[in-house]
Design an enzyme around this catalytic site. Structure first.
Site, mmCIF file in Angstrom:
data_model
loop_
_atom_site.group_PDB
_atom_site.id
_atom_site.type_symbol
_atom_site.label_atom_id
_atom_site.label_comp_id
_atom_site.label_asym_id
_atom_site.label_seq_id
_atom_site.Cartn_x
_atom_site.Cartn_y
_atom_site.Cartn_z
ATOM 1 N N GLY A 142 79.593 4.316 33.409
ATOM 2 C CA GLY A 142 80.990 3.965 33.215
ATOM 3 C C GLY A 142 81.423 4.665 31.947
ATOM 4 N N CYS A 143 82.722 4.723 31.726
ATOM 5 C CA CYS A 143 83.218 5.363 30.507
ATOM 6 C C CYS A 143 82.882 4.457 29.318
ATOM 7 C CB CYS A 143 84.715 5.552 30.637
ATOM 8 S SG CYS A 143 85.411 6.686 29.471
ATOM 9 N N GLN A 144 82.830 3.141 29.575
ATOM 10 C CA GLN A 144 82.669 2.162 28.498
ATOM 11 C C GLN A 144 81.237 1.650 28.350
ATOM 12 O OE1 GLN A 144 85.028 1.058 26.389
ATOM 13 N NE2 GLN A 144 86.825 2.018 27.273
ATOM 14 N N ALA B 8 86.346 0.902 33.963
ATOM 15 C CA ALA B 8 85.356 1.944 33.670
ATOM 16 C C ALA B 8 84.106 1.423 32.973
ATOM 17 C CB ALA B 8 85.987 3.065 32.839
ATOM 18 N N HIS C 2 83.985 6.258 23.512
ATOM 19 C CA HIS C 2 83.696 7.474 22.745
ATOM 20 C C HIS C 2 84.966 8.206 22.304
ATOM 21 C CE1 HIS C 2 84.533 9.374 26.523
ATOM 22 N NE2 HIS C 2 83.440 8.906 27.093
#
Lengths: 404, 140
Positions: free
Chosen positions: B50-52, B118, A360
């Site tokens: 997760g960030c991803q 992540a 993001h």
């Protein structure tokens, strides 16, 4: 004459291998690579000049101080600030933003408004939310449209005599949109508000003339402009910097200390507590020298050519959608393949030695707008080539084949 | 089969692949075949952000063994989940608690279980172990 092959020779990292393939580095919006000239400046400093600055009477300290202050002067000239002391060394863009936000906590009161744009990086949202919590001021957001442009009429409608601060980036990190900052600056000033521009994404591509822009604050990081990490600058108009209280206490930022009272040092030292990143500051100056020797006009022309070439080639891939299609954008392409998660595309590209960003991009509100989990972002610098764009396009095709 | 036997079987399978492409294609196909977690279990409580990429995990005790089902929004993450499920599902809690995941290094997928990645997988392995500890306590 702009010669990309000659320029590439300045960047040792560009010749390394990744996963057995030649590195194709397309994550320049996250951090730019470092030319030998900048690496040399750091090595040179530690080899010959390492000392603490501004307080030693000895030779090394004086020489180190001279080099550090010469870098500040270079930054002032590069951005055309009126005074050298309007340039504050920071640890980077985020630090600069927090410094200003902290300063405004003693100025703002309940009933005041802060306006930010919908295109912001998290680092440009969170400090203002914290500031609003502390002061009771209200955070208002300038919305964006499908192309990734901010809607100017909505901004006009948000402005009032209560507006005390306006914050937006010069260029969006997630989409590459170049915002018409002159418009925002003029309008903010009409209602007596101060304006801070985040230049982290613009300064690698263009050379802002701060006096002509008449902006109140402008921040950036050296590592986006071929400099080292951990150093950046905050520009503030003298009148504003005098008004803001110091951010951190410590050595360097004081004039006189007794247990009863401390008087603060003059600008810029008031905001530079403690021993700074001296080699970083000097290397920041060297990075600007390097970029200026190539020339920002040449850089921009070349990067635009790359952007158009890449956009055209990528749109030939069926099912590929580009997010951020403003006519005014920099060499950033945020995209997705239909039905495929950006993380998967990024993973396959990495296997091919191609470095892109996925996720993001610390700009969740933008992703929410498009209702997507994230994008793959390829961001090009002046040392990238059309051959690398071709490698990216082939890589995307391969990822699509493997993943669908 | 024990966890170790399954891990050895997977290492054998992966040793037949000549390059990363074959390995990844296999994983992607595994991801596509992974029995999906039931929609009812795709809840906020079962999500690992997760960030991803996102991962959902659901666990249930079936006699003295734990059954795991899981899902992800990214297919490569899902492929690795399929491998982890094959190793850890339908095993007694104590065996899950004692198992290590170093076989992932041996099949050339170490980077996917790196804490900096992540993608939710490291947290997923932790989550599987947490379930095992919880069920083991229950069985005791």
């Amino acid at each position: 004459m702009f010669n990309v092959e000659e320029i590439r020779k300045d960047f040792p990292i560009l010749s390394r291998k990744v996963n057995g393939k030649s590195l194709v580095y397309l994550d320049n919006a996250a951090t730019s690579q470092t030319p030998q000239q900048v690496i040399d400046a750091i090595v040179e400093y530690y080899t010959h000049y390492n000392a603490n600055i501004h307080r030693g009477v000895h030779k090394l300290s004086q020489e180190a101080t001279d080099l550090y202050e010469a870098a500040r002067k270079k930054i002032q000239e590069h951005f055309n600030a009126k005074h050298t002391h309007e340039i504050i060394f920071t640890s980077g863009t985020t630090h600069g933003i927090n410094l200003v936000a902290n300063g405004f906590s003693s100025i703002l009161k309940a009933g005041d408004d802060i306006i930010v744009s919908a295109l912001e990086h998290h680092s440009n949202i969170v400090p203002w939310q914290m500031l609003c919590e502390r002061t009771g001021a209200k955070l208002k957001v300038i919305p964006m449209n499908e192309e990734g442009n901010l809607i100017l009429s909505e901004f006009d409608a948000l402005l009032s005599k209560n507006t005390k601060l306006v914050f937006l980036n010069h260029i969006s990190n997630a989409l590459g949109t170049i915002n018409p900052i002159t418009y925002f600056i003029e309008k903010a000033h009409e209602v007596g508000a101060a304006i801070l521009i985040d230049g982290a994404q613009s300064t690698p591509h263009i050379k802002p003339n701060l006096q002509e822009l008449d902006v109140d604050f402008y921040v950036t990081s050296a590592h986006k402009i071929c400099g080292p990490t951990g150093v950046g600058m905050l520009y503030g108009k003298e009148e504003w910097l005098k008004k803001l209280p110091p951010y951190q206490g410590g050595g360097e930022m004081i004039a006189e200390v007794t247990f009863q009272k401390t008087t603060y040092a003059d600008l810029p030292h008031k905001f530079e507590a403690g021993t700074p990143n001296i080699s970083g500051g000097i290397a920041f100056g060297a990075a600007l020298d390097y970029m200026n020797a190539i020339g920002f006009d040449a850089i921009q022309t070349y990067e635009n050519e790359l952007l158009h070439y890449a956009t055209e080639k990528m749109l030939e891939i069926e099912g590929l959608k580009i997010y951020g299609t403003s006519k005014h954008k920099t060499s950033v392409i945020s995209f997705n393949l239909k039905g495929i998660h950006p993380y998967d595309v990024g993973t396959i590209l990495d296997k091919l030695g191609i470095a892109v960003r996925t996720g993001h991009h610390c700009a969740q509100p933008i992703m929410d707008y498009y209702k997507i989990p994230g994008t793959v972002r390829a961001s090009f610098a002046f040392y990238n080539t059309k051959a690398e764009v071709d490698a990216l396009v082939e890589g995307i095709k391969k990822a699509k084949m493997m993943l669908s | 089969m024990s966890i170790e036997e399954i891990q050895n079987e997977i290492i054998d399978e992966f040793s037949m692949f000549e390059d990363w492409e074959e390995r990844y294609q296999y994983m992607i196909d595994l991801g596509k075949d992974l029995p999906l977690i039931e929609e009812d279990f795709k809840t906020e409580a079962n999500i690992i952000k997760g960030c991803q990429s996102k991962v959902w995990v659901h666990a249930a005790l079936n006699e003295d063994k734990i059954e795991f089902t899981a899902d992800s929004d990214a297919i490569i993450t899902k492929g690795i989940i399929a491998i982890l499920i094959r190793v850890f599902s339908n095993q007694p809690p104590q065996a899950i608690i004692d198992a290590d995941t170093s076989f992932i290094d041996q099949i050339g997928l170490k980077e996917h279980l790196s804490p900096t990645r992540a993608n939710g997988l490291v947290s997923m392995v932790k989550q599987l172990k947490m379930y095992a500890i919880a069920y083991q306590t229950q069985l005791n």
